[in-house]
Motif scaffolding. Sequence first.
Motif, PDB file in Angstrom:
ATOM      1  N   VAL A  88     -14.012 -28.155   9.449  1.00 20.94           N
ATOM      2  CA  VAL A  88     -13.617 -29.559   9.327  1.00 20.94           C
ATOM      3  C   VAL A  88     -13.781 -30.165   7.925  1.00 20.94           C
ATOM      4  O   VAL A  88     -12.877 -30.841   7.434  1.00 20.94           O
ATOM      5  CB  VAL A  88     -14.331 -30.475  10.350  1.00 20.94           C
ATOM      6  CG1 VAL A  88     -13.745 -30.295  11.736  1.00 20.94           C
ATOM      7  CG2 VAL A  88     -15.824 -30.245  10.370  1.00 20.94           C
ATOM      8  N   VAL A 134     -11.115 -28.938   5.455  1.00 21.91           N
ATOM      9  CA  VAL A 134      -9.765 -29.452   5.713  1.00 21.91           C
ATOM     10  C   VAL A 134      -9.656 -30.903   5.250  1.00 21.91           C
ATOM     11  O   VAL A 134      -8.689 -31.298   4.588  1.00 21.91           O
ATOM     12  CB  VAL A 134      -9.409 -29.343   7.213  1.00 21.91           C
ATOM     13  CG1 VAL A 134      -8.065 -29.999   7.500  1.00 21.91           C
ATOM     14  CG2 VAL A 134      -9.383 -27.891   7.650  1.00 21.91           C
ATOM     15  N   GLY A 173     -10.983 -19.631  20.191  1.00 21.23           N
ATOM     16  CA  GLY A 173     -11.132 -21.090  20.218  1.00 21.23           C
ATOM     17  C   GLY A 173     -12.367 -21.598  19.512  1.00 21.23           C
ATOM     18  O   GLY A 173     -12.777 -22.737  19.690  1.00 21.23           O
ATOM     19  N   GLU A 174     -12.977 -20.721  18.689  1.00 21.50           N
ATOM     20  CA  GLU A 174     -14.170 -21.168  17.974  1.00 21.50           C
ATOM     21  C   GLU A 174     -13.823 -21.672  16.585  1.00 21.50           C
ATOM     22  O   GLU A 174     -14.675 -22.219  15.886  1.00 21.50           O
ATOM     23  CB  GLU A 174     -15.140 -19.987  17.789  1.00 21.50           C
ATOM     24  CG  GLU A 174     -15.721 -19.442  19.055  1.00 21.50           C
ATOM     25  CD  GLU A 174     -16.571 -18.215  18.747  1.00 21.50           C
ATOM     26  OE1 GLU A 174     -17.043 -18.068  17.610  1.00 21.50           O
ATOM     27  OE2 GLU A 174     -16.727 -17.394  19.659  1.00 21.50           O
ATOM     28  N   MET A 175     -12.612 -21.409  16.151  1.00 17.95           N
ATOM     29  CA  MET A 175     -12.250 -21.709  14.763  1.00 17.95           C
ATOM     30  C   MET A 175     -10.845 -22.281  14.744  1.00 17.95           C
ATOM     31  O   MET A 175      -9.984 -21.845  15.514  1.00 17.95           O
ATOM     32  CB  MET A 175     -12.303 -20.398  13.959  1.00 17.95           C
ATOM     33  CG  MET A 175     -12.040 -20.524  12.490  1.00 17.95           C
ATOM     34  SD  MET A 175     -12.061 -18.897  11.686  1.00 17.95           S
ATOM     35  CE  MET A 175     -13.722 -18.824  11.065  1.00 17.95           C
ATOM     36  N   LEU A 176     -10.610 -23.260  13.867  1.00 18.61           N
ATOM     37  CA  LEU A 176      -9.249 -23.780  13.693  1.00 18.61           C
ATOM     38  C   LEU A 176      -8.326 -22.618  13.346  1.00 18.61           C
ATOM     39  O   LEU A 176      -8.699 -21.756  12.563  1.00 18.61           O
ATOM     40  CB  LEU A 176      -9.223 -24.788  12.546  1.00 18.61           C
ATOM     41  CG  LEU A 176      -9.941 -26.126  12.759  1.00 18.61           C
ATOM     42  CD1 LEU A 176     -10.134 -26.839  11.418  1.00 18.61           C
ATOM     43  CD2 LEU A 176      -9.170 -27.001  13.719  1.00 18.61           C
ATOM     44  N   ASP A 225      -3.083 -24.678  12.977  1.00 19.23           N
ATOM     45  CA  ASP A 225      -3.741 -25.992  13.085  1.00 19.23           C
ATOM     46  C   ASP A 225      -3.870 -26.619  11.695  1.00 19.23           C
ATOM     47  O   ASP A 225      -3.543 -27.788  11.479  1.00 19.23           O
ATOM     48  CB  ASP A 225      -5.164 -25.852  13.649  1.00 19.23           C
ATOM     49  CG  ASP A 225      -5.192 -25.518  15.137  1.00 19.23           C
ATOM     50  OD1 ASP A 225      -4.187 -25.782  15.811  1.00 19.23           O
ATOM     51  OD2 ASP A 225      -6.221 -24.993  15.602  1.00 19.23           O
ATOM     52  N   LEU A 251      -2.179 -29.999  10.128  1.00 19.55           N
ATOM     53  CA  LEU A 251      -2.970 -31.134   9.655  1.00 19.55           C
ATOM     54  C   LEU A 251      -2.619 -31.501   8.219  1.00 19.55           C
ATOM     55  O   LEU A 251      -2.484 -32.670   7.878  1.00 19.55           O
ATOM     56  CB  LEU A 251      -4.464 -30.807   9.756  1.00 19.55           C
ATOM     57  CG  LEU A 251      -5.037 -30.776  11.181  1.00 19.55           C
ATOM     58  CD1 LEU A 251      -6.333 -29.972  11.234  1.00 19.55           C
ATOM     59  CD2 LEU A 251      -5.273 -32.193  11.680  1.00 19.55           C
ATOM     60  N   SER A 308     -12.345 -25.942  23.929  1.00 18.47           N
ATOM     61  CA  SER A 308     -12.860 -25.114  22.842  1.00 18.47           C
ATOM     62  C   SER A 308     -13.266 -26.033  21.692  1.00 18.47           C
ATOM     63  O   SER A 308     -12.697 -27.110  21.509  1.00 18.47           O
ATOM     64  CB  SER A 308     -11.781 -24.139  22.392  1.00 18.47           C
ATOM     65  OG  SER A 308     -10.824 -24.815  21.620  1.00 18.47           O
ATOM     66  N   THR A 309     -14.262 -25.592  20.952  1.00 20.49           N
ATOM     67  CA  THR A 309     -14.740 -26.446  19.859  1.00 20.49           C
ATOM     68  C   THR A 309     -13.666 -26.591  18.786  1.00 20.49           C
ATOM     69  O   THR A 309     -13.595 -27.603  18.107  1.00 20.49           O
ATOM     70  CB  THR A 309     -16.030 -25.884  19.236  1.00 20.49           C
ATOM     71  OG1 THR A 309     -15.798 -24.536  18.828  1.00 20.49           O
ATOM     72  CG2 THR A 309     -17.175 -25.948  20.231  1.00 20.49           C
ATOM     73  N   ALA A 310     -12.803 -25.574  18.651  1.00 19.62           N
ATOM     74  CA  ALA A 310     -11.755 -25.668  17.631  1.00 19.62           C
ATOM     75  C   ALA A 310     -10.786 -26.798  17.956  1.00 19.62           C
ATOM     76  O   ALA A 310     -10.329 -27.515  17.057  1.00 19.62           O
ATOM     77  CB  ALA A 310     -10.996 -24.344  17.525  1.00 19.62           C
ATOM     78  N   LYS A 339      -9.829 -30.082  15.750  1.00 23.49           N
ATOM     79  CA  LYS A 339      -8.479 -30.463  15.377  1.00 23.49           C
ATOM     80  C   LYS A 339      -8.214 -31.939  15.695  1.00 23.49           C
ATOM     81  O   LYS A 339      -7.675 -32.675  14.880  1.00 23.49           O
ATOM     82  CB  LYS A 339      -7.470 -29.573  16.111  1.00 23.49           C
ATOM     83  CG  LYS A 339      -6.072 -29.755  15.580  1.00 23.49           C
ATOM     84  CD  LYS A 339      -5.081 -28.881  16.311  1.00 23.49           C
ATOM     85  CE  LYS A 339      -3.685 -29.133  15.794  1.00 23.49           C
ATOM     86  NZ  LYS A 339      -2.680 -28.415  16.576  1.00 23.49           N
ATOM     87  N   LEU A 397     -10.014 -34.153  13.258  1.00 17.99           N
ATOM     88  CA  LEU A 397      -9.373 -34.147  11.946  1.00 17.99           C
ATOM     89  C   LEU A 397      -8.070 -34.952  11.959  1.00 17.99           C
ATOM     90  O   LEU A 397      -7.763 -35.673  11.006  1.00 17.99           O
ATOM     91  CB  LEU A 397      -9.102 -32.708  11.492  1.00 17.99           C
ATOM     92  CG  LEU A 397     -10.320 -32.001  10.903  1.00 17.99           C
ATOM     93  CD1 LEU A 397     -10.062 -30.510  10.762  1.00 17.99           C
ATOM     94  CD2 LEU A 397     -10.678 -32.590   9.538  1.00 17.99           C
TER      95      LEU A 397
END
Lengths: 271, 84
Positions: free
Chosen positions: A147, A150, A191-194, A198, A202, B13-15, B19, B22
């Motif tokens: 985060v 980004v 799903g632990e990381m953008l 994504d 953004l 999910s934490t991602a 998002k 952000l």
Amino acid sequence: MATIITVTSGKGGVGKTTTSASIASGLALRGYKTAVIDFDVGLRNLDLIMGCERRVVYDFVNVIQGDANLHQALIKDKHADNLFVLPASQTRDKDALTEEGVENVLKELAHQGFDYIVCDSPAGIEHGAIMALTFADQAIVVTNPEVSSVRDSDRILGILQSKSRRAIEGREPVKEHLLVTRYSPKRAAEGEMLTYTDIQELLRIPLLGVIPESEAVLHASNQGIPAIHQKGTPVADAYLDAIGRFLGEEHPLRFVDYEKPGLIKRLFGGK
Amino acid sequence: MSWLTLIFGEKKSTASVAKERLQLIIAHERACSSGPDFLPELQKDLVAVISKYFPVNPEDIKVGLEKQGNYEVLEVNIVLPDGR
């Protein structure tokens, strides 16, 4: 005409210097006469990453202040022909980077026939970072799937669009490229990381490449050899692909998909 | 895991949380950094022009930029002094 490429990010520790070293080396390997300049006055590190720290005699500020000429300060790279390093000053104040001084050095490099000038920006949005992006024709925004990185990248994009010479003079805007670094396909898939998509959604700038998280980067910096020379590693290949895309070639993204290991693989191990 | 998630509900999910956060903060910061740069200048100029005709307090002139859908609305609010 020399093209000025600024490698920037806002946030520190995301891989700007690693990227500057590899992008500059990659362009030189393609036959372009390339200079890479460290703008991080007081905290120089590009020399270490490029493995030329013991050959630094004069630096960027010496040239700006007229204590040395460019020819004396430029260090020829050992790993790629056509590549020269201009180290930052370790002792001077960062205000020594005057806008006029920086402009003169860039003009002189262009005059000497350099095709590409890569500016390695310091972290933050202070004077050094602004000087590194003021004269940019193109910008590579290095972003981690995280985060704060980004958000800082978005901030630096805003600054590029308001403070670069191109913006101020109302010329064609700086061409922006997104480079996602330290990417873990596995964590993104789980799903632990953008994901890189994504991040692109953004920041809304074209994707230049995705560099996977890898031990090879530390091995490279340990030895003072830019990561792009670590032949056969995903990191080197990802940088080589990015260089190709930068030069207008099409390369599919590699090292971004994660395949769940099957049962047999899980039982019998193997990477 | 699918029947478990049916019973206990899907955990985000934490991602995807990252998002969403952000998206909000970046949109907010972009809105703040684009535009209002010239508003203080405009306000000063308006005060100067209007003061030529009648006395007015700088605080009585409010200039704002608002986003309404696809439009940006420049709102200028001038409070005339009493007794007019």
